[in-house]
Write an enzyme that holds these catalytic residues in place. Structure first.
Site, PDB file in Angstrom:
ATOM      1  N   CYS A  59       6.536  20.481  -6.298  1.00  0.00           N
ATOM      2  CA  CYS A  59       7.588  19.557  -6.407  1.00  0.00           C
ATOM      3  C   CYS A  59       8.830  20.390  -6.892  1.00  0.00           C
ATOM      4  CB  CYS A  59       7.330  18.728  -7.799  1.00  0.00           C
ATOM      5  SG  CYS A  59       8.731  17.482  -8.380  1.00  0.00           S
ATOM      6  N   HIS A 101       0.835  -1.151  -0.117  1.00  0.00           N
ATOM      7  CA  HIS A 101      -0.242   0.223   0.009  1.00  0.00           C
ATOM      8  C   HIS A 101       0.887   1.296   0.066  1.00  0.00           C
ATOM      9  CE1 HIS A 101      -3.854  -2.138   1.578  1.00  0.00           C
ATOM     10  NE2 HIS A 101      -3.768  -2.656   0.464  1.00  0.00           N
ATOM     11  N   GLY A 118      -2.081  -9.923  11.986  1.00  0.00           N
ATOM     12  CA  GLY A 118      -3.030  -8.898  12.384  1.00  0.00           C
ATOM     13  C   GLY A 118      -3.534  -8.155  11.193  1.00  0.00           C
ATOM     14  N   SER A 119      -4.214  -8.982  10.495  1.00  0.00           N
ATOM     15  CA  SER A 119      -5.143  -8.411   9.414  1.00  0.00           C
ATOM     16  C   SER A 119      -6.415  -9.361   9.224  1.00  0.00           C
ATOM     17  CB  SER A 119      -4.564  -8.713   7.914  1.00  0.00           C
ATOM     18  OG  SER A 119      -5.258  -8.272   7.136  1.00  0.00           O
TER      19      SER A 119
END
Length: 281
Positions: free
Chosen positions: A184, A123, A224-225
């Site tokens: 940027c 992610h 943990g998911s």
């Protein structure tokens, strides 16, 4: 850390036997980091307001200011966080040569802080910034200094419970936000946190690496998911397709509980620390 009950201890002994002299892919979620104070994204007490989506961010300066205001605060909270015992145990397992890789849904970078090397950040990462226009990817720290200079008096909330990995789409709060963004330095374009927003595709190269690590694994270990998000299922797929056992460690139900060969109802830190001890890692 909570003490382990007899059932959990026996389950971990079984898992250690399965992992001994084998290769495991770890697939991790928010439960890895809750012991640092970061709330589980889907956990109790979290807002039900959806987060700002990619198309909203790139098309509206109101959302751009809001996202960067929340990111500016969360970044400073993240800098102060130390890895949880779960991350330290994960690094021990990797150094012992027991893992083919770590496919994580987390963007907090705590796996890397703990010393893990072969991490697939599916992610994205909070530690980087990307330009929407030219695609340049840079470290977050230099941008922090530019944002601080542009917003010297902006109030900070450094409570880990209030972090905003993705800013919620609270239009009223966003319109009241007077945070100043910066462009940027390479092309003057729009900068974006290098995390995957809803509406963006997952990073193809990272996903390919996670899949390759899964294909080499003798066991798939999810920690943990809840496995609600399809990213984790993708990382598991290649290992499960070749017949690797599936083990899930999580507080609360997951989407794959019925498919698991071993299901451990417990927290990440206490279980992984004990697992590493059992394996002599």
């Amino acid at each position: 850390m909570e003490p382990l009950d007899t059932t959990t201890e026996k389950q971990l002994q079984t898992l250690a036997e399965w992992m001994q002299n084998k290769k495991t892919i770890m697939v991790t979620g928010a439960g890895m980091s809750t012991d640092t104070g970061i709330p589980d994204y889907r956990g109790k007490g979290n807002t039900e307001i959806p987060s700002v989506e990619y198309d909203q961010f790139v098309s509206d300066p109101v959302w751009q200011r809001w996202v960067w205001a929340r990111n500016h605060q969360t970044w400073q909270t993240m800098l102060r966080l130390k890895p949880a015992p779960a991350h330290e145990a994960e690094a021990r397992l990797e150094r012992a040569g027991l893992l083919t890789g770590i496919a994580t849904q987390n963007v907090d970078g705590l796996d890397l802080k703990a010393g893990c090397q072969n991490v697939f950040e599916m992610h994205g990462t909070f530690l980087k910034v990307e330009c929407v226009n030219c695609g340049q990817v840079t470290d977050r720290q230099p941008l922090h200094e530019r944002l601080t200079k542009a917003n010297p008096d902006y109030p900070l909330d450094l409570d880990p419970a209030h972090v905003a990995i993705l800013a919620v789409a609270d239009r009223k709060a966003a319109e009241a936000c007077d945070f100043k963004t910066v462009p940027c330095e390479n092309c003057g374009g729009l900068l974006k946190p290098a995390v995957v927003f809803f509406g963006q595709i997952l990073p193809p190269d990272v996903m390919s690496q996670a899949r390759a690590a899964s294909a080499k694994a003798d066991l798939v270990l999810v920690v943990g998911s809840s496995l609600v998000v399809g990213t984790a299922a993708y990382a598991m797929q290649a290992g499960l397709a070749k017949g690797a056992p599936l083990v899930i460690i999580n507080r609360g139900r997951t989407m794959y509980d019925r498919s698991a060969d071993l299901r451990i109802e417990a927290g990440a830190s206490e279980t992984l620390t004990r697992l590493a001890d059992l394996l002599g890692a």
